[in-house]
Design an enzyme around this catalytic site. Structure first.
Site, PDB file in Angstrom:
ATOM      1  N   LYS A  92      -0.823   6.764 -23.318  1.00 44.68           N
ATOM      2  CA  LYS A  92      -0.261   7.260 -24.612  1.00 44.68           C
ATOM      3  C   LYS A  92       1.137   6.962 -24.722  1.00 44.68           C
ATOM      4  O   LYS A  92       1.543   5.843 -24.911  1.00 44.68           O
ATOM      5  CB  LYS A  92      -0.771   8.866 -24.967  1.00 44.68           C
ATOM      6  N   HIS A 132     -21.870  12.824 -26.500  1.00 39.68           N
ATOM      7  CA  HIS A 132     -21.673  11.939 -27.557  1.00 39.68           C
ATOM      8  C   HIS A 132     -21.052  10.349 -27.237  1.00 39.68           C
ATOM      9  O   HIS A 132     -21.140   9.608 -28.182  1.00 39.68           O
ATOM     10  CB  HIS A 132     -20.144  12.473 -28.211  1.00 39.68           C
ATOM     11  N   ALA A 176       0.715  14.053 -22.726  1.00 41.92           N
ATOM     12  CA  ALA A 176       0.324  12.726 -22.915  1.00 41.92           C
ATOM     13  C   ALA A 176       1.060  12.093 -24.129  1.00 41.92           C
ATOM     14  O   ALA A 176       1.506  10.970 -24.048  1.00 41.92           O
ATOM     15  CB  ALA A 176      -1.032  12.655 -23.347  1.00 41.92           C
ATOM     16  N   ASP A 187       0.777  19.499 -20.626  1.00 40.11           N
ATOM     17  CA  ASP A 187      -0.062  18.396 -20.413  1.00 40.11           C
ATOM     18  C   ASP A 187       0.580  17.656 -21.852  1.00 40.11           C
ATOM     19  O   ASP A 187       0.379  17.606 -22.776  1.00 40.11           O
ATOM     20  CB  ASP A 187      -1.609  18.699 -21.008  1.00 40.11           C
ATOM     21  N   PHE A 215      -7.341  19.792 -24.055  1.00 40.96           N
ATOM     22  CA  PHE A 215      -8.158  18.448 -24.115  1.00 40.96           C
ATOM     23  C   PHE A 215      -9.484  18.645 -23.226  1.00 40.96           C
ATOM     24  O   PHE A 215      -9.537  19.225 -22.038  1.00 40.96           O
ATOM     25  CB  PHE A 215      -7.277  17.302 -23.766  1.00 40.96           C
ATOM     26  N   ASP A 216     -10.613  17.654 -23.750  1.00 39.61           N
ATOM     27  CA  ASP A 216     -11.688  17.793 -23.316  1.00 39.61           C
ATOM     28  C   ASP A 216     -11.875  17.557 -21.593  1.00 39.61           C
ATOM     29  O   ASP A 216     -12.464  18.625 -20.943  1.00 39.61           O
ATOM     30  CB  ASP A 216     -12.659  16.837 -23.908  1.00 39.61           C
ATOM     31  N   TYR A 238       0.820  -1.166   0.233  1.00 37.94           N
ATOM     32  CA  TYR A 238       0.008  -0.030   0.047  1.00 37.94           C
ATOM     33  C   TYR A 238       0.926   1.202  -0.301  1.00 37.94           C
ATOM     34  O   TYR A 238       0.656   2.165  -0.808  1.00 37.94           O
ATOM     35  CB  TYR A 238      -1.059  -0.114   1.074  1.00 37.94           C
TER      36      TYR A 238
END
Ligand code: F0G
Length: 460
Positions: free
Chosen positions: A259, A451, A218, A216, A125-126, A72
């Site tokens: 990614k 969507h 990714a 960001d 990004f969303d 843990y």
């Protein structure tokens, strides 16, 4: 000299896929409410929905899984991951997260310290946008206009519009800017890279006004590869050296490791030297993601990630990766299909507004083309257009996207050029019959993030 890079691996394990019959595809799509998100993957032959968590791990990563230390607190796996991330970024404080949005929900609220703040990004990004808004701030995009001139070559279509960036800061006042977010590569506009020169200029502006600079990242390794290939002065540097130079410019690195981490699940928070912020995130991560040394991941996940991060920086891997995307893009362009050019790092973005100009934006041309591609060849793309954008929260009117994109997203180390040639052939066939494409109208629409779950029927 090969026109496209060769794959630097061979296949050791296979996952069978099959193409169900055309009648069956027609039936499945109808059952899915004409929304590819609702299809079962077993009914899909080639899945180009996303490059996120869909790649193949190497045998080194599978071997590393066995070393997972499932303690843990303070697991060996954590310390192995921490060392790798510190080596790559040069940052001091590392927290794992279960994926990119997990990292966002821990860090972003800590930067929003008063009312009326905003973040500025090339393009958020969303999920990043969602976390900015949940934290009570606003998200402003500030990409160069060339980004939307899709057929015109520009080596770095992900770049910030520097003039506009400074204007926004002056307009909103620096104290109200919670952070500048460099999305590398810039997913929403086609995985388009940001140049080192542009990032350096953003860093100068951030410093001038005392604003926190976030990456960001990714797809930071893919971005570094583009810098090596397209920016003068970087041709002889290693991808790792270029990435390090990028990290030196920023304060915080948030990563969806699904990614360029080459894993199926995982995320990273890395903070350069702001110990106070790190302590806040350490506290915040516990109720949201998990204890700071596992952050929602199993020990084995962290071990696979520690290896994947290093593999993703290998130039031979990146050369083939980027060329797969370029190959698909070239085949489509040769057939006259309009795409975001040059192709970016992870996907080919097809301009369906141009393919089906007879379909109004609120009958979702890119969703219509996506559905036709599924029927044609069992291929699942994703709509990145007006369907994704949703409705104006005040007027409830459909918002019109700049471009009605269909994204053909290439998972890493998963499909061969042969698969991609087949994708191109199927799309070319859809393109030839484009006059027959029909728009879609809702039979079900959720109030937000529609969507994912919407259902439609074709407009007759
Ligand atoms: N930032 C960028 C630039 C992304 O592309 C994504 C995810 C995230 C953050 C969030 O990461 O999914 O691990 O929580 N992009 C995926 C896509 C979902 O399909 O483009 P996540």
């Amino acid at each position: 000299m090969q026109k496209y890079a060769l794959p630097p691996y061979k296949i050791k394990m296979v996952e069978p896929i099959s193409l169900i019959g055309k009648d069956e595809r027609v039936k499945r799509l109808k059952e899915a409410g004409y929304n590819p998100f609702r299809l079962r993957s077993e009914d899909v032959y080639i899945d180009l929905l996303t490059d996120s968590g869909t790649g193949a791990m190497s045998h080194f990563q599978w071997a590393a899984l066995m070393q997972g230390d499932e303690s843990y607190a303070g697991s060996r796996s954590y310390y192995r991951l921490e060392k790798v991330v510190k080596d790559i970024t040069g940052y001091n404080y590392i927290l794992p997260a279960h994926q990119g949005r997990g990292a966002e929900q821990v860090v972003i609220p800590e930067l929003v310290v008063h009312d009326n703040m905003c973040f500025i990004s090339n393009i958020h990004f969303d999920t990043t946008r969602a976390h900015v808004e949940i934290a009570g701030a606003r998200a402003i995009d500030c990409v160069i206009p060339e980004c939307f001139e899709i057929s015109k070559y520009h080596p770095f279509k992900g770049n910030f519009d520097l003039k506009k960036l400074e204007q926004i800061i002056l307009e909103k006042e620096a104290k109200n800017i919670a952070g500048i977010i460099m999305t590398i590569t810039n997913n929403s506009a086609g995985g388009q890279p940001v140049s080192m020169e542009n990032m350096r200029a953003v860093n100068v502006i951030a410093k001038k006004y005392g604003i926190t600079l976030l990456i960001d990242g990714a797809r930071y390794a893919e971005n570094s590869f583009f810098i090596k290939k397209r920016e003068a002065g970087y041709e002889n540097k290693t991808i790792r050296e270029i990435a390090k130079e990028v990290f030196d410019l920023a304060d915080i690195f948030l990563m969806s490791a699904k990614k360029d981490g080459l894993v199926n699940i995982g995320g990273i928070i890395a903070i350069k030297d702001n110990f106070e912020l790190f302590q806040k995130c350490q506290t915040n991560i516990v109720p949201k993601e998990g204890f700071p040394t596992y952050g929602g991941l199993a020990g084995r996940d962290m071990d696979a990630l520690a290896v994947g991060l290093q593999e993703a920086l290998e130039e031979s891997y990146l050369a083939y990766r980027i060329d797969e995307v370029r190959y698909l893009g070239d085949l489509l362009r040769e057939a006259g299909i309009p795409i975001q050019y040059p192709t970016g790092g992870h996907a080919v973005f097809v301009d369906c507004g141009e393919i089906a100009p007879h379909i109004p934006f609120d009958q979702f041309p890119a969703q219509a083309v996506s559905n036709a591609l599924y029927i044609e060849g069992g291929i699942r793309p994703v709509e990145i257009g007006s369907l994704l954008l949703g409705r104006d929260p005040d007027t409830r009117k459909n918002i019109k996207a700049d471009k009605e994109f269909m994204r053909l997203t290439i998972p890493r180390r998963t499909y061969t050029m042969e698969h991609l040639r087949y994708v191109a052939e199927c799309l070319i066939s859809v393109y030839k019959n484009r006059k027959d494409l029909k728009g879609l109208e809702f039979t079900y629409e959720s109030p937000i993030l529609r969507h994912f779950t919407a259902e439609f029927k074709p407009v007759e």
